[in-house]
Design an enzyme around this catalytic site. Structure first.
Site, short mmCIF file in Angstrom:
data_model
loop_
_atom_site.label_atom_id
_atom_site.label_comp_id
_atom_site.label_asym_id
_atom_site.label_seq_id
_atom_site.Cartn_x
_atom_site.Cartn_y
_atom_site.Cartn_z
N GLY A 55 0.84 -1.19 0.00
CA GLY A 55 0.00 0.00 0.00
C GLY A 55 0.87 1.24 0.00
N CYS A 82 5.60 -6.19 1.20
CA CYS A 82 6.02 -4.79 1.40
C CYS A 82 5.30 -4.18 2.61
CB CYS A 82 5.80 -3.99 0.12
SG CYS A 82 6.84 -4.54 -1.24
N TYR A 83 4.31 -3.32 2.39
CA TYR A 83 3.59 -2.72 3.52
C TYR A 83 2.99 -3.81 4.40
CZ TYR A 83 0.37 0.35 6.07
OH TYR A 83 -0.31 1.03 7.05
N HIS A 169 7.97 -7.67 -4.65
CA HIS A 169 6.68 -8.12 -5.19
C HIS A 169 6.83 -9.43 -5.96
CE1 HIS A 169 4.32 -4.44 -4.35
NE2 HIS A 169 5.49 -3.83 -4.47
N GLU A 171 4.37 -11.09 -7.19
CA GLU A 171 3.24 -11.22 -8.11
C GLU A 171 3.51 -10.63 -9.49
OE1 GLU A 171 2.40 -7.36 -5.78
OE2 GLU A 171 3.42 -9.28 -5.49
N SER A 223 -24.03 -5.89 -25.55
CA SER A 223 -23.21 -4.84 -26.15
C SER A 223 -22.34 -5.37 -27.29
CB SER A 223 -22.30 -4.22 -25.09
OG SER A 223 -21.32 -5.17 -24.66
N GLY A 224 -22.17 -6.69 -27.35
CA GLY A 224 -21.26 -7.28 -28.33
C GLY A 224 -19.87 -7.49 -27.78
N GLY A 225 -19.62 -7.00 -26.54
CA GLY A 225 -18.33 -7.19 -25.91
C GLY A 225 -18.18 -8.57 -25.32
N VAL A 226 -17.01 -8.86 -24.77
CA VAL A 226 -16.71 -10.19 -24.25
C VAL A 226 -17.63 -10.56 -23.09
CG1 VAL A 226 -14.96 -11.64 -23.16
CG2 VAL A 226 -14.30 -10.04 -24.97
N ASP A 227 -17.77 -9.65 -22.12
CA ASP A 227 -18.52 -9.98 -20.91
C ASP A 227 -19.98 -10.29 -21.21
OD1 ASP A 227 -16.15 -9.44 -19.60
OD2 ASP A 227 -16.71 -7.40 -19.09
N SER A 228 -20.65 -9.41 -21.96
CA SER A 228 -22.07 -9.64 -22.24
C SER A 228 -22.27 -10.84 -23.17
CB SER A 228 -22.72 -8.39 -22.83
OG SER A 228 -22.26 -8.13 -24.14
N SER A 229 -21.30 -11.09 -24.06
CA SER A 229 -21.41 -12.24 -24.96
C SER A 229 -21.30 -13.55 -24.20
CB SER A 229 -20.32 -12.18 -26.04
OG SER A 229 -20.47 -11.04 -26.87
N LYS A 369 -11.25 -10.73 -16.08
CA LYS A 369 -11.45 -10.71 -17.52
C LYS A 369 -10.91 -11.97 -18.20
CE LYS A 369 -12.70 -7.67 -19.88
NZ LYS A 369 -14.02 -7.36 -20.49
#
Length: 513
Positions: A55, A82-83, A169, A171, A223-229, A369
């Site tokens: 942080g 770290c923090y 880090h 990650e 919408s045609g995007g990935v999530d809604s598809s 995503k």
């Protein structure tokens, strides 16, 4: 939720979501929690391990956020980064001071003594460091396992209590063998089981959708995007004809978007789909508007109005499906006096009237995503849909600086097609977060066929990112940039100059508006 899971306490690090994804990549479920979650709640929920994020704070600051110190007494393995390491040290009787030499970026560390966290790793590693404060004296029972040139304690551990702190880090991609460190924490130390996978998630979610919806109908904004598809296919497999999709064609989407949505969902899937031609309405509302925030508000307002008009025609729909994903949930969470300084609203369809009440269906809210993409592939969606890059809600309107007109949108849509065609030829295309054209509100002098031209300037924006919260401009090969520039100038009537945006986020944003 999977039987074993890992809790991640969020102290506002830009890498918090990355930590969560790194854990899930090991097929272990992770969940990001508020930094001040109580030890009692964690005791009841029984995570296999706890990771405390970094942080932008110093533990010397009296107003710095703290975690519940009792979490270190639960007997649950804890990894502080770290923090998070500094909080652990102070809570257990160590001391933290400002480092004499501040190390940022690539830092080589030397492994001094063995630790399960570093099992099987070389004696020297390049890590990604963000050293301001450092542990000056470790708590009783802790030992140092690694050091850097200026910091004698970059890894502290109490193997018996399964408590570990890292000054760097693990990650991020820049840290060598960071994935192995996280693996060592999850399995030999936390005894996690690899239960988090796409197939089990789909099976569980399909049944949960059937149980939630029952015999009622579901309204879905497409919408045609990935999530809604992906959500459309998931819902269709779960409840079939009980889902009705609404696609609002506002004229601001990618070229041919409405036709593609109809082909994919109505023609191929047999899904109930309403396509609403609202182009004239949106362009009329945007006439003369140049301010980007006003554009966004107008588009949002008109979308809700059109959506409501269509929704009122459907009497049997009591559920509203939204494409909320996990990063949206995290960014939208109200944390009170918590460490996050900017909060976004990510409701896909907000501002609906009270008399049009729906119960929300958000099947993707636990997924990042890339996990949504994996679900799409497992459900049989074609690559051209699954691999689509993120597209802004206001569409081309925020990629046209100045007034939005049908003529300017048409010009930008043609340019966008060329950018996508050329970028797809690059072997690294799927690793690019976004690539698109921006129409600038300036013109420049040029020469075509020996004649003077005075036409639009087009900016090319290509970025690498993990979650859009930060991004770096992509080092696209010069031959690809050259092809894009030549095609834009020769094939799009009205563009005679192309520039490449080499700014990162922050301080710039990915979109220009």
């Amino acid at each position: 939720m999977a039987e074993t899971w890992v809790a991640i306490l969020d102290f506002g690090s830009q890498y918090t979501q990355l930590i969560a994804r790194r854990v899930r990549e090991q097929h272990v479920y992770s969940e990001i929690l508020r930094f001040d979650v109580s030890a009692e709640e964690l005791k009841q929920r029984k995570p296999a391990g706890i990771i405390i994020s970094d942080g932008p704070y110093s533990t010397a600051d009296k107003k710095a956020p703290q975690c519940d110190p009792a979490i270190f007494e639960l007997g649950i393995p804890v990894l502080g980064i770290c923090y998070g390491m500094h909080l652990m040290a102070r809570a257990l009787g160590g001391t933290v001071e400002s480092g004499e030499l501040r190390e940022h970026g690539f830092t080589r560390i030397a492994v001094m003594t063995g630790s399960r966290l570093l099992a099987g790793l070389p004696k020297e590693l390049d890590t990604w460091m963000s050293l301001g404060d450092e542990v000056a004296a470790m708590p009783p029972g802790f030992k140092a396992s690694a050091r850097s040139l200026s910091c004698p304690i970059v890894l502290m551990r109490n193997e018996e209590r399964k408590l570990f702190g890292l000054q760097f880090h693990p990650e991020v991609e820049q840290t060598q063998f960071g994935e192995s460190m996280i693996h060592n924490f999850l399995f030999p130390i936390c005894k996690c089981r690899q239960e988090w996978n796409t197939e089990s998630w789909i099976k569980t979610t399909l049944q949960e959708l059937r149980d939630q919806v029952g015999k009622q109908g579901v309204l879905l904004g497409l919408s045609g995007g990935v999530d809604s598809s992906v959500m459309a296919v998931l819902l269709h497999q779960a409840i079939g004809k009980k889902v009705t999709g609404i696609f609002v064609d506002n004229g601001l989407a990618r070229a041919g978007e409405a036709d593609q949505v109809e082909k994919a969902f109505r023609d191929s899937m047999g899904m109930n789909l309403m396509v609403v031609d609202a182009r004239e309405r949106f362009f009329k509302a945007l006439k003369g508007v140049k301010d980007p925030e006003r554009k966004r508000k107008i588009i949002g307002r008109e979308f809700v109005r059109v959506f409501v008009d269509e929704a009122r025609k459907l009497k049997n729909c009591t559920f509203l499906a939204q494409g909320t994903i996990y990063s949206d949930v995290i960014e939208s969470t109200v944390v009170g006096k918590g460490p996050r300084q900017s909060i976004k609203s990510h409701h896909n369809v907000s501002g609906l009237p009270k008399d049009l009440s729906f119960e929300l269906v958000e099947p993707l809210r636990d997924l990042f995503k890339e996990e949504v993409r994996a679900v799409g592939r497992a459900l049989g969606l074609p690559d051209e849909l699954v691999d689509r890059q993120p597209f802004p809600g206001p569409g081309m309107a925020v990629r046209i600086l100045g007034e939005v007109t049908e003529e300017r949108v048409s010009l930008l849509q043609k340019a966008d097609l060329i950018v996508q065609e050329e970028m797809r030829k690059w072997s690294r295309y799927k690793r690019v977060w976004q690539s698109f054209a921006v129409l600038l509100p300036i013109r420049s002098v040029g020469v075509t066929d020996g004649k003077r031209t005075y036409e639009h300037v087009c900016a090319l924006r290509v970025v690498d990112s993990a979650d859009s919260m930060s991004a770096d401009w992509t080092r696209v090969p010069h031959d690809i940039l050259d092809n894009i520039s030549k095609r834009l100038i020769h094939e799009v009537d009205g563009i005679n100059r192309v520039v490449y945006d080499i700014s990162s986020k922050p301080p710039a944003t990915i979109e220009w508006e």
